[in-house]
Design a protein around this motif. Structure first.
Motif, PDB file in Angstrom:
ATOM      1  N   ASP A 132     -30.591  21.968 -26.366  1.00 12.11           N
ATOM      2  CA  ASP A 132     -31.633  22.540 -27.038  1.00 12.11           C
ATOM      3  C   ASP A 132     -31.964  21.982 -28.187  1.00 12.11           C
ATOM      4  O   ASP A 132     -31.308  21.254 -28.587  1.00 12.11           O
ATOM      5  CB  ASP A 132     -31.272  24.134 -26.416  1.00 12.11           C
ATOM      6  N   ILE A 133     -33.386  22.043 -28.931  1.00 10.37           N
ATOM      7  CA  ILE A 133     -33.774  22.369 -29.876  1.00 10.37           C
ATOM      8  C   ILE A 133     -32.551  22.737 -30.992  1.00 10.37           C
ATOM      9  O   ILE A 133     -32.330  22.283 -32.138  1.00 10.37           O
ATOM     10  CB  ILE A 133     -35.019  23.010 -30.692  1.00 10.37           C
ATOM     11  N   LEU A 134     -31.778  24.583 -30.974  1.00  8.30           N
ATOM     12  CA  LEU A 134     -30.973  24.578 -31.538  1.00  8.30           C
ATOM     13  C   LEU A 134     -29.749  23.894 -31.288  1.00  8.30           C
ATOM     14  O   LEU A 134     -28.852  23.064 -32.719  1.00  8.30           O
ATOM     15  CB  LEU A 134     -29.710  25.886 -31.080  1.00  8.30           C
ATOM     16  N   ASP A 135     -29.553  22.793 -30.588  1.00  8.43           N
ATOM     17  CA  ASP A 135     -28.015  21.420 -30.662  1.00  8.43           C
ATOM     18  C   ASP A 135     -28.413  20.514 -31.566  1.00  8.43           C
ATOM     19  O   ASP A 135     -28.077  19.763 -32.090  1.00  8.43           O
ATOM     20  CB  ASP A 135     -28.178  21.131 -29.218  1.00  8.43           C
ATOM     21  N   ALA A 136     -29.944  20.221 -31.039  1.00  7.47           N
ATOM     22  CA  ALA A 136     -30.739  19.036 -32.141  1.00  7.47           C
ATOM     23  C   ALA A 136     -30.079  19.547 -33.404  1.00  7.47           C
ATOM     24  O   ALA A 136     -29.884  18.021 -33.950  1.00  7.47           O
ATOM     25  CB  ALA A 136     -31.724  19.216 -31.944  1.00  7.47           C
ATOM     26  N   ARG A 137     -30.812  20.509 -33.844  1.00  6.46           N
ATOM     27  CA  ARG A 137     -30.588  21.270 -35.502  1.00  6.46           C
ATOM     28  C   ARG A 137     -29.480  20.703 -36.034  1.00  6.46           C
ATOM     29  O   ARG A 137     -29.149  20.665 -36.889  1.00  6.46           O
ATOM     30  CB  ARG A 137     -31.519  21.977 -36.229  1.00  6.46           C
ATOM     31  N   ARG A 138     -28.065  21.590 -34.805  1.00  8.28           N
ATOM     32  CA  ARG A 138     -27.039  21.583 -35.170  1.00  8.28           C
ATOM     33  C   ARG A 138     -26.189  20.138 -35.252  1.00  8.28           C
ATOM     34  O   ARG A 138     -25.526  20.297 -36.630  1.00  8.28           O
ATOM     35  CB  ARG A 138     -26.314  22.766 -34.621  1.00  8.28           C
TER      36      ARG A 138
END
Length: 384
Positions: A132-138
């Motif tokens: 998800d987007i949080l994974d992509a940012r992390r």
């Protein structure tokens, strides 16, 4: 309950399938209440763009948001459903609220499978997943510092992540039990993608046994004793359907929510997207692809309102990937068997239009680095 008695449809899962399904209910004339409930705090976005654009820094969340639903759809974002009573037609949310419904659409998607889920990681090992987007940012933040990335799983996602990591300047090692992409794309297209990856310096390693160790600095250990240390170790080994909240219901959730050809799981309950297992020639199976989620959502919405009068799902048979400078778009049967016919371009060309046949019958059409309308690709993949 007959479809004309539906006054409130609860859609659980607010990503692509849930958003398209809610929209399709309105387009099919449903004028009752719709409540869309989603665990992520952000509105629905294009998940394929995470590995294709966001991770490389080419796109941000605002660039990949889906078209917003109208104000006639109530949205409860950042909220999880923890249980459901199908007999009482009632949902229980993680904040303690309860929601009554007449019709239920299950679109809770899937989560990344971890090597730890497979017993292939020691307790506490630092294992990165991407969903998800949080994974992509992390992961994007980690790539600011990472020099070496080890990826376990050389399927579509693993290869797209490898491409993004190389673009960000990292050295990449890709590990899998099988030759990369063969199961998804067949020998010809897989070899094309692998050659492009090798040109960018990606190292491929094949071994039947993999285990992750290390809390601070993760290490991938193979069955033959080889060890690969990375600043980041990513697992790209598939996904698991989010069905735990359905425990205690009569629904068959083995391998996903099993539905019929119209997306019906029983009663006024339908399912679509990565959580749904539709009938196929080899039994019920999930198809976690973008186009499949859209078509399943439209099919399920129509079935919820019109029952047997709604058309069954016609699998879209369309797929695309972008990696290592290749834009591959395919229609028809995947993986294609054997060698293709060159309709445009030829061996060694960077722009290709390819067709596979079984005898004289077209089965698959693929465009590589060339703009071809999907309608034309579909036509080239079918008997005239």
């Amino acid at each position: 309950m007959p479809a004309d008695a539906l006054r409130h449809v609860a859609v659980v899962g607010a990503s692509l399938a849930g958003t398209v399904l809610a929209d399709a209910l309105r387009r099919n004339g449903f004028d009752g209440r719709i409540t869309l409930i989603g665990g992520e705090a952000s509105p629905a976005y294009s998940r394929p763009a995470l590995s294709k654009g966001v991770l490389t820094g080419k796109e941000q969340l605002d660039d990949i948001l889906l078209h917003p639903l109208g104000s006639d759809v109530e949205q409860r974002l950042g909220t999880h459903v923890v249980s459901v009573d199908l007999d009482a037609r009632r949902l229980v949310l993680d904040d303690g609220d309860e929601i009554a419904f007449d019709g239920l659409a299950i679109t809770t998607g899937a989560r990344a499978r971890r090597l730890a889920d497979l017993g292939a990681a020691e307790p506490g090992a630092r294992e990165t997943t991407f969903r998800d987007i949080l994974d992509a940012r992390r992961l994007g933040g980690e790539l600011d510092r990472a020099r070496r990335v080890v990826i376990v799983g050389a399927g579509i996602l693993g290869m797209e992540l490898a491409s993004a990591c190389v673009d960000r300047g990292a050295e990449v090692i890709l590990i899998d039990q099988q030759p990369p992409l063969r199961a998804q794309l067949g020998e010809f297209l897989a070899d094309l993608a692998v050659a492009a990856a090798l040109e960018r310096g990606v190292r491929f390693v094949q071994d039947a046994s993999v285990r992750i160790r290390g809390r601070e600095t993760p290490v991938v250990e193979l069955g033959d004793g080889r060890r690969f240390e990375g600043d980041v170790v990513i697992s790209a080994v598939g996904c698991l359907p989010n069905v735990e909240w359905l425990a205690g219901t009569h629904l068959d959730t083995a391998g996903g929510v099993r539905v019929d050809s119209r997306g019906r799981a029983g009663g006024n309950v339908v399912a679509a997207g990565d959580v749904a297992a539709y009938p196929s020639g080899s039994g019920h199976r999930r198809t976690p692809l973008w186009n499949s989620a859209m078509e399943q959502a439209r099919t399920a919405a129509a079935a919820l309102l019109r029952g047997d009068e709604a058309p069954p799902l016609i699998p879209p048979e369309y797929f695309w990937t972008e990696q290592f400078g290749l834009a591959i778009k395919a229609c028809g049967t995947l993986p294609p068997a054997g060698q293709p016919i060159y309709l445009e371009g030829g061996p060694g060309a960077s722009e290709l239009l390819l067709q596979w046949r079984s005898g004289d019958v077209p089965t698959t059409a693929v465009a590589v680095n060339t703009r071809v309308p999907v309608k034309k690709l579909r036509a080239l993949s079918r008997r005239a």
